[in-house]
Design a protein around this motif. Structure first.
Motif, PDB file in Angstrom:
ATOM      1  N   SER A 149      -4.095 -37.830 -27.904  1.00 24.28           N
ATOM      2  CA  SER A 149      -4.382 -37.108 -26.673  1.00 24.28           C
ATOM      3  C   SER A 149      -3.733 -35.741 -26.739  1.00 24.28           C
ATOM      4  CB  SER A 149      -3.794 -37.840 -25.463  1.00 24.28           C
ATOM      5  OG  SER A 149      -4.378 -39.090 -25.288  1.00 24.28           O
ATOM      6  N   LEU A 150      -4.420 -34.749 -26.201  1.00 24.60           N
ATOM      7  CA  LEU A 150      -3.805 -33.444 -26.032  1.00 24.60           C
ATOM      8  C   LEU A 150      -3.077 -33.477 -24.699  1.00 24.60           C
ATOM      9  CD1 LEU A 150      -6.786 -31.159 -27.084  1.00 24.60           C
ATOM     10  CD2 LEU A 150      -4.942 -32.055 -28.502  1.00 24.60           C
ATOM     11  N   THR A 151      -1.788 -33.131 -24.701  1.00 22.55           N
ATOM     12  CA  THR A 151      -0.991 -33.230 -23.476  1.00 22.55           C
ATOM     13  C   THR A 151      -0.548 -31.886 -22.938  1.00 22.55           C
ATOM     14  OG1 THR A 151       1.041 -33.526 -24.750  1.00 22.55           O
ATOM     15  CG2 THR A 151      -0.146 -35.527 -24.095  1.00 22.55           C
ATOM     16  N   GLY A 152      -0.735 -30.831 -23.709  1.00 18.59           N
ATOM     17  CA  GLY A 152      -0.328 -29.507 -23.262  1.00 18.59           C
ATOM     18  C   GLY A 152      -0.128 -28.586 -24.436  1.00 18.59           C
ATOM     19  N   ALA A 205      -0.083 -36.614 -28.126  1.00 18.12           N
ATOM     20  CA  ALA A 205       0.548 -37.927 -27.986  1.00 18.12           C
ATOM     21  C   ALA A 205      -0.290 -38.931 -28.757  1.00 18.12           C
ATOM     22  CB  ALA A 205       0.646 -38.328 -26.518  1.00 18.12           C
ATOM     23  N   GLN A 206       0.361 -39.760 -29.531  1.00 17.33           N
ATOM     24  CA  GLN A 206      -0.314 -40.801 -30.298  1.00 17.33           C
ATOM     25  C   GLN A 206      -0.399 -42.069 -29.449  1.00 17.33           C
ATOM     26  OE1 GLN A 206      -1.520 -39.911 -33.252  1.00 17.33           O
ATOM     27  NE2 GLN A 206      -0.545 -37.924 -33.033  1.00 17.33           N
ATOM     28  N   PRO A 207      -1.437 -42.873 -29.630  1.00 19.45           N
ATOM     29  CA  PRO A 207      -1.523 -44.115 -28.872  1.00 19.45           C
ATOM     30  C   PRO A 207      -0.449 -45.101 -29.341  1.00 19.45           C
ATOM     31  CG  PRO A 207      -3.265 -44.023 -30.493  1.00 19.45           C
ATOM     32  CD  PRO A 207      -2.564 -42.686 -30.523  1.00 19.45           C
ATOM     33  N   ALA A 208       0.066 -45.879 -28.397  1.00 19.03           N
ATOM     34  CA  ALA A 208       1.077 -46.884 -28.744  1.00 19.03           C
ATOM     35  C   ALA A 208       0.474 -47.981 -29.616  1.00 19.03           C
ATOM     36  CB  ALA A 208       1.669 -47.481 -27.472  1.00 19.03           C
ATOM     37  N   ILE A 209      -0.794 -48.289 -29.379  1.00 19.58           N
ATOM     38  CA  ILE A 209      -1.498 -49.288 -30.200  1.00 19.58           C
ATOM     39  C   ILE A 209      -2.837 -48.700 -30.617  1.00 19.58           C
ATOM     40  CG2 ILE A 209      -0.397 -51.279 -29.099  1.00 19.58           C
ATOM     41  CD1 ILE A 209      -2.994 -51.607 -27.450  1.00 19.58           C
ATOM     42  N   GLY A 210      -3.418 -49.236 -31.651  1.00 20.20           N
ATOM     43  CA  GLY A 210      -4.722 -48.766 -32.100  1.00 20.20           C
ATOM     44  C   GLY A 210      -5.803 -49.165 -31.103  1.00 20.20           C
ATOM     45  N   LEU A 211      -6.538 -48.197 -30.614  1.00 22.55           N
ATOM     46  CA  LEU A 211      -7.607 -48.460 -29.657  1.00 22.55           C
ATOM     47  C   LEU A 211      -8.937 -48.102 -30.281  1.00 22.55           C
ATOM     48  CD1 LEU A 211      -5.978 -46.898 -26.479  1.00 22.55           C
ATOM     49  CD2 LEU A 211      -6.098 -49.312 -27.084  1.00 22.55           C
TER      50      LEU A 211
END
Length: 186
Positions: A43-46, A21-27
């Motif tokens: 993020s690794l989600t599965g 999953a990609q972040p909705a905004i740059g963090l």
């Protein structure tokens, strides 16, 4: 139908990949306008099965599988092997998700029928790609490079494990070290 199974059988081997999953905004840290020292990428989600002729045939014959079945629920630890394999201890599913990256194969490790994984908390691979899992219910599981359960350790020497949590492997000494939190010992 039999002819279709014979023709498509070689395509029935599942190919697996990490779901991300990609972040909705740059963090980043520290926060802008400072220059980033850490940047959140994904993020690794599965794990997800890639679509192939074999997976399409299985869907037609056996029906659709739950898409979230291999999603991480409560991942608490991750380890990587020297060949790129990735293991994720998932306390929420009471299992270890093992992705054999080179083979693009997924294994779900749950212990055995007699000794299921209850509370996975830490993982490590040794030089021979054996996977060690500390289960805070008082055990250390040892899996072979193929994912087969080799043994379950309930003691260190003559002392029973009380709550094994941390675990590491020393390539120099070829020893596995287990932190037993409740016993206050390594």
């Amino acid at each position: 139908m039999l002819l279709a199974l014979v023709v498509l059988a070689p395509g029935c081997t599942s190919q697996w990949a990490l779901k991300t999953a990609q972040p909705a905004i740059g963090l980043q840290w520290p926060y802008q306008p400072s220059s980033a020292k850490l940047t959140y990428v994904q993020s690794l989600t599965g794990l997800a099965e890639e679509t192939s002729s074999g997976s399409i045939l299985r869907t037609v014959v056996f029906g659709m599988e739950d898409a979230g079945r291999n999603a991480f629920v409560l991942p608490v630890a991750v380890a990587t092997g020297r060949d790129g394999r990735i293991a994720v201890a998932d306390m929420g599913r009471r299992c270890v998700h093992l992705l054999l990256v080179g083979e693009r194969r997924y294994l779900r490790l749950a212990g055995s029928e007699d000794e299921p994984i209850t509370s996975p908390v830490a993982l490590i691979f040794d030089d021979d790609l054996r996977l060690y899992l500390s289960d805070s219910a008082g055990r250390v599981f040892v899996f072979g490079r193929d994912g087969a359960l080799l043994s379950t350790l309930r003691s260190a020497g003559t002392e029973p494990l009380q709550r094994p949590t941390g675990i590491t492997y020393s390539p120099r000494t070829k020893l596995v070290y287990v932190v037993d939190t409740l016993a206050h010992k390594v």
